[in-house]
Scaffold this motif. Structure first.
Motif, PDB file in Angstrom:
ATOM      1  N   PHE A 327      -7.483 -20.297  12.312  1.00  0.00           N
ATOM      2  CA  PHE A 327      -6.220 -19.676  11.813  1.00  0.00           C
ATOM      3  C   PHE A 327      -6.979 -18.897  10.282  1.00  0.00           C
ATOM      4  O   PHE A 327      -7.462 -19.442   9.736  1.00  0.00           O
ATOM      5  N   ILE A 328      -6.646 -17.590  10.197  1.00  0.00           N
ATOM      6  CA  ILE A 328      -6.713 -16.762   9.089  1.00  0.00           C
ATOM      7  C   ILE A 328      -5.415 -16.495   8.261  1.00  0.00           C
ATOM      8  O   ILE A 328      -4.747 -15.686   8.842  1.00  0.00           O
ATOM      9  N   THR A 329      -5.253 -17.010   7.098  1.00  0.00           N
ATOM     10  CA  THR A 329      -4.305 -16.573   6.328  1.00  0.00           C
ATOM     11  C   THR A 329      -4.757 -15.251   5.453  1.00  0.00           C
ATOM     12  O   THR A 329      -5.743 -15.214   5.073  1.00  0.00           O
ATOM     13  N   MET A 330      -3.600 -14.361   5.341  1.00  0.00           N
ATOM     14  CA  MET A 330      -3.675 -12.981   4.886  1.00  0.00           C
ATOM     15  C   MET A 330      -2.844 -12.972   3.536  1.00  0.00           C
ATOM     16  O   MET A 330      -1.738 -12.520   3.802  1.00  0.00           O
ATOM     17  N   PRO A 331      -2.973 -13.372   2.260  1.00  0.00           N
ATOM     18  CA  PRO A 331      -2.407 -13.189   1.097  1.00  0.00           C
ATOM     19  C   PRO A 331      -1.886 -12.038   0.871  1.00  0.00           C
ATOM     20  O   PRO A 331      -2.504 -10.902   1.245  1.00  0.00           O
ATOM     21  N   ARG A 332      -0.893 -11.998   0.228  1.00  0.00           N
ATOM     22  CA  ARG A 332      -0.231 -10.611  -0.435  1.00  0.00           C
ATOM     23  C   ARG A 332      -1.266  -9.490  -1.028  1.00  0.00           C
ATOM     24  O   ARG A 332      -1.398  -8.361  -0.729  1.00  0.00           O
ATOM     25  N   PRO A 333      -2.117 -10.266  -1.975  1.00  0.00           N
ATOM     26  CA  PRO A 333      -3.097  -9.507  -2.803  1.00  0.00           C
ATOM     27  C   PRO A 333      -4.197  -8.752  -1.548  1.00  0.00           C
ATOM     28  O   PRO A 333      -4.694  -7.583  -1.951  1.00  0.00           O
ATOM     29  N   VAL A 334      -4.214  -9.348  -0.647  1.00  0.00           N
ATOM     30  CA  VAL A 334      -5.134  -8.683   0.547  1.00  0.00           C
ATOM     31  C   VAL A 334      -4.653  -7.528   1.473  1.00  0.00           C
ATOM     32  O   VAL A 334      -4.888  -6.538   1.545  1.00  0.00           O
ATOM     33  N   THR A 335      -3.378  -8.021   1.756  1.00  0.00           N
ATOM     34  CA  THR A 335      -2.288  -7.032   2.476  1.00  0.00           C
ATOM     35  C   THR A 335      -0.872  -7.709   2.455  1.00  0.00           C
ATOM     36  O   THR A 335      -0.805  -8.764   3.018  1.00  0.00           O
ATOM     37  N   PRO A 336      -0.008  -6.827   1.992  1.00  0.00           N
ATOM     38  CA  PRO A 336       1.478  -7.277   2.066  1.00  0.00           C
ATOM     39  C   PRO A 336       2.005  -7.113   3.360  1.00  0.00           C
ATOM     40  O   PRO A 336       3.024  -7.872   3.504  1.00  0.00           O
ATOM     41  N   ASP A 337       1.734  -6.848   4.473  1.00  0.00           N
ATOM     42  CA  ASP A 337       2.013  -6.636   5.549  1.00  0.00           C
ATOM     43  C   ASP A 337       1.740  -7.246   6.677  1.00  0.00           C
ATOM     44  O   ASP A 337       2.484  -7.462   7.825  1.00  0.00           O
ATOM     45  N   MET A 338       0.700  -8.162   6.712  1.00  0.00           N
ATOM     46  CA  MET A 338       0.334  -9.148   7.550  1.00  0.00           C
ATOM     47  C   MET A 338       0.032 -10.651   7.149  1.00  0.00           C
ATOM     48  O   MET A 338      -0.501 -10.415   6.085  1.00  0.00           O
ATOM     49  N   PHE A 339       0.427 -11.355   7.974  1.00  0.00           N
ATOM     50  CA  PHE A 339       0.510 -12.689   7.293  1.00  0.00           C
ATOM     51  C   PHE A 339      -0.611 -13.894   7.637  1.00  0.00           C
ATOM     52  O   PHE A 339      -1.230 -14.720   7.094  1.00  0.00           O
ATOM     53  N   ALA A 340      -0.987 -13.477   9.074  1.00  0.00           N
ATOM     54  CA  ALA A 340      -1.993 -14.321   9.878  1.00  0.00           C
ATOM     55  C   ALA A 340      -2.773 -13.716  10.895  1.00  0.00           C
ATOM     56  O   ALA A 340      -2.210 -12.744  11.586  1.00  0.00           O
ATOM     57  N   LEU A 341      -3.838 -14.210  11.168  1.00  0.00           N
ATOM     58  CA  LEU A 341      -4.649 -14.067  12.548  1.00  0.00           C
ATOM     59  C   LEU A 341      -5.013 -15.451  12.979  1.00  0.00           C
ATOM     60  O   LEU A 341      -5.305 -16.359  12.346  1.00  0.00           O
ATOM     61  N   ILE A 342      -4.675 -15.341  14.154  1.00  0.00           N
ATOM     62  CA  ILE A 342      -5.079 -16.739  15.003  1.00  0.00           C
ATOM     63  C   ILE A 342      -6.180 -16.491  15.920  1.00  0.00           C
ATOM     64  O   ILE A 342      -6.100 -15.446  16.706  1.00  0.00           O
ATOM     65  N   VAL A 343      -7.197 -17.048  15.352  1.00  0.00           N
ATOM     66  CA  VAL A 343      -8.528 -16.772  16.636  1.00  0.00           C
ATOM     67  C   VAL A 343      -8.021 -17.809  17.818  1.00  0.00           C
ATOM     68  O   VAL A 343      -8.980 -18.935  17.836  1.00  0.00           O
ATOM     69  N   GLU A 344      -7.669 -17.398  18.720  1.00  0.00           N
ATOM     70  CA  GLU A 344      -7.336 -18.274  19.899  1.00  0.00           C
ATOM     71  C   GLU A 344      -8.545 -18.936  20.319  1.00  0.00           C
ATOM     72  O   GLU A 344      -8.346 -20.051  20.931  1.00  0.00           O
TER      73      GLU A 344
END
Length: 467
Positions: A327-344
Motif C-alpha cells: 500500500f502506498i499512501t499519497m498525502p495531500r502535499p504530494v497530490t490532492p487528488d489521489m489517496f492511494a496506490l495498492i500494489v496488488e
C-alpha cells in the motif's frame, strides 16, 4: 409503524437442537439488498430457521465487493483487504468454511513524503512510526499526545454504534491537530493520510471520530486477502440463500401483522407478503422504500451524503522495481487528488501471473465526482502522472486497465453527525416487523455493514420468537 405491535423479547428458545437448525414456525422474511449487510442478515435469519428470500437490484451479490478475473489477473474493483480486526466478517468466513481460503497479506505501507517512500508495517504501526524518518524527532515526541487520546477512546470505537463516541464528535481532524499542536508534518503525513486512505476525503471536513476509528479498527492489525478474491466470500454466502437478482424493490410496508413487499424485475411486478423484512440499502434510499418511517428517522436518513470513488486496476507487463510495499499512501502535499496506490502483486500471492504486476490507483472523492462522466482513457491519462510520483515510469508497464466508478461509497461524515446517529439508534422500533441495516450505522466498512446486518437479524428474530 403498525397497529399490530408486539413486545420484543431476547429469548432464543428452541433455535438449535444438536447440530440441527430448528425453525421458528417456518416464518417468511424478506431481505432487501445482497451487499455485505444484507447477506449477513439473511445468513443469520436463515440459520435461525426462517424462510428467507433476498431481493437484489443488481445481477450479482456483494455490493461494493467485486472481483474481476481477467487474463490471469485477480483485480479487486472495490474493497481490497480484510483486517483481522473485522471479527464479524471473520466469523462468517469461518461459518461458510472459507478460513482455508484466506491468505496473509503483506502489511507494509509506504507513506510518501517529497519524492521518498517511508515504510511502516500496519501491524507494527506505532513501533515503526517511532523509528521512521518520515517525521522529525520533535514531531515524534508529540505523537504521544495522539497515542494517549487514542487509548482514551479505544472502548468507544464500536462497529455497531459509533455514536457512543459522540461527545468527541465536535471537530474535524484538522481542528483537533491544531488544538493539540499536531498540525504540520504529523497532520500532513500521518493523520490526514489515514483519513484519505480510509474514507477518500480530506481531513478538514469530516469528524475526528472517523480518524480514531480508522486508526484503531482498521490499521494496527494483521491483514488478509481471499485466495480467489473478495467476491468469492459473498458468492459463497449467497449460494446458501434464496437470492432473486434484478429485483428492484419499490415499497416495504407493515400492516395487519404482516409485511408487504412490492418489487419488479424484467418479467413483471410482484406483491409478496411475509412475517418480517430487513431493508439493507444505502441510507438515503431507505425513506423512499419504507414510507412508514417516523419523520425524524426519515429526515436523518435523507440527510446522509455519500462519497464517490474512481479506482483503476492496471495490469502490468512486469512488477515495478524497488517497490516492496503493498500500500502506498499519497498525502495531500504530494497530490490532492489521489489517496492511494495498492500494489496488488505485493499484497498477496496469485494476484497476477508469474512475472507480471498489478497496481490499482484510487482517486479522492471530489476528483471522482468531477470526473464521473469522463472517458476511461481520460481518467487513466489524468491519474497516471500522480501515480508515477510514487512509481516512476509506471505507464510504460501497462498492458490493460479497468476503470471502476463507485457511487455511493461511504457516508460523508461531518462533526455532529454521530450525535444525530445516536438519536437515530435510540428511536428504532423493536416492535416493528421492518428492520434496517447498512454501514451507515457506524464508520463505514465491510465489518460495520456485517455487524449492522447481524443486529437487524437478531432483533427481528427476537420479535418473531416472541409472537
Amino acid at each position: 409503524m403498525s397497529s399490530c405491535k408486539h413486545k420484543a423479547t431476547w429469548r432464543m428458545r428452541g433455535r438449535f437442537k444438536g447440530n440441527r437448525i430448528m425453525p421458528i414456525d417456518n416464518k417468511k422474511v424478506f431481505v432487501i439488498g445482497a451487499g455485505p449487510s444484507g447477506l449477513a442478515a439473511a445468513w443469520r435469519l436463515h440459520r435461525a430457521g426462517l424462510n428467507v428470500t433476498v431481493l437484489e437490484k443488481e445481477l450479482r451479490p456483494g455490493g461494493q465487493l467485486k472481483t474481476i478475473n481477467e487474463s490471469g489477473f485477480l483485480m479487486e474493483a472495490g474493497t481490497t483487504i480484510l483486517p483481522q480486526s473485522y471479527s464479524s466478517v471473520m466469523g462468517l468466513v469461518s461459518e461458510v468454511g472459507m478460513l482455508h481460503e484466506l491468505v496473509p497479506a503483506n502489511s507494509l505501507i509506504a507513506f510518501m513524503r517529497d519524492e521518498k517512500l517511508h515504510y511502516l508495517r500496519a501491524d507494527r504501526l506505532a513501533w515503526d512510526a517511532a523509528r521512521t524518518k518520515l517525521f522529525s524527532l520533535k514531531s515524534k515526541l508529540k505523537v504521544g499526545r495522539l497515542a494517549l487520546d487514542a487509548f482514551k477512546l479505544r472502548n468507544l470505537m464500536s462497529y455497531e454504534d459509533i455514536s457512543i463516541a459522540s461527545n468527541y464528535d465536535v471537530e474535524t481532524p484538522a481542528d483537533y491537530a491544531r488544538r493539540k499542536g499536531l498540525d504540520g508534518e504529523i497532520f500532513d503525513y500521518l493523520i490526514e493520510p489515514t483519513i484519505r486512505g480510509g474514507a477518500g476525503v480530506p481531513g478538514d471536513v469530516i469528524s475526528v471520530v472517523e480518524f480514531f476509528f480508522l486508526w484503531q479498527k482498521v490499521l494496527g492489525t494483521k491483514l488478509f486477502a481471499f485466495e480467489n478474491g473478495y467476491s468469492s466470500f459473498t458468492d459463497r454466502l449467497a449460494a446458501n440463500l434464496d437470492v432473486r437478482y434484478g429485483a428492484d424493490v419499490n415499497e416495504v410496508v407493515e400492516s395487519n401483522c404482516e409485511v408487504t413487499v412490492r418489487w419488479r424485475d424484467s418479467e413483471g411486478e410482484y406483491t409478496d407478503r411475509a412475517d418480517g423484512a430487513v431493508v439493507s440499502v444505502m441510507g438515503n434510499r431507505v425513506p423512499s422504500i419504507v414510507p412508514q418511517l417516523a419523520e425524524e428517522r426519515a429526515k436523518f436518513l435523507h440527510s446522509l451524503n455519500y462519497t464517490s470513488c474512481i479506482n483503476v486496476n492496471m495490469a502490468l507487463s512486469r512488477p515495478p522495481e524497488n517497490c516492496p510495499a503493498a500500500f502506498i499512501t499519497m498525502p495531500r502535499p504530494v497530490t490532492p487528488d489521489m489517496f492511494a496506490l495498492i500494489v496488488e502483486h505485493n499484497k498477496a500471492p496469485g494476484r497476477a501471473p508469474a512475472g507480471r504486476g498489478l497496481v490499482t490507483m484510487y482517486a479522492m472523492n471530489e476528483w471522482s465526482v468531477n470526473h464521473r462522466d469522463a472517458l476511461d482513457e481520460k481518467i487513466v491519462e489524468s491519474l497516471l502522472p500522480m501515480a508515477e510520483k510514487a512509481i516512476p515510469k509506471l505507464g510504460s508497464l501497462i498492458e490493460f486497465t479497468k476503470v471502476n466508478r463507485w457511487y455511493p461509497v461511504l457516508v460523508y461524515s461531518h462533526p455532529g453527525l454521530y450525535k444525530d446517529l445516536g438519536k437515530f439508534h435510540k428511536s428504532r422500533d423493536l416492535g416493528s416487523r421492518i428492520h434496517l441495516a447498512g454501514s451507515y450505522n457506524s464508520s463505514g466498512n465491510v465489518n460495520t455493514a456485517t455487524v449492522a446486518g447481524e443486529r437487524s437479524a437478531r432483533e427481528l428474530i427476537a420479535l418473531l420468537e416472541g409472537l
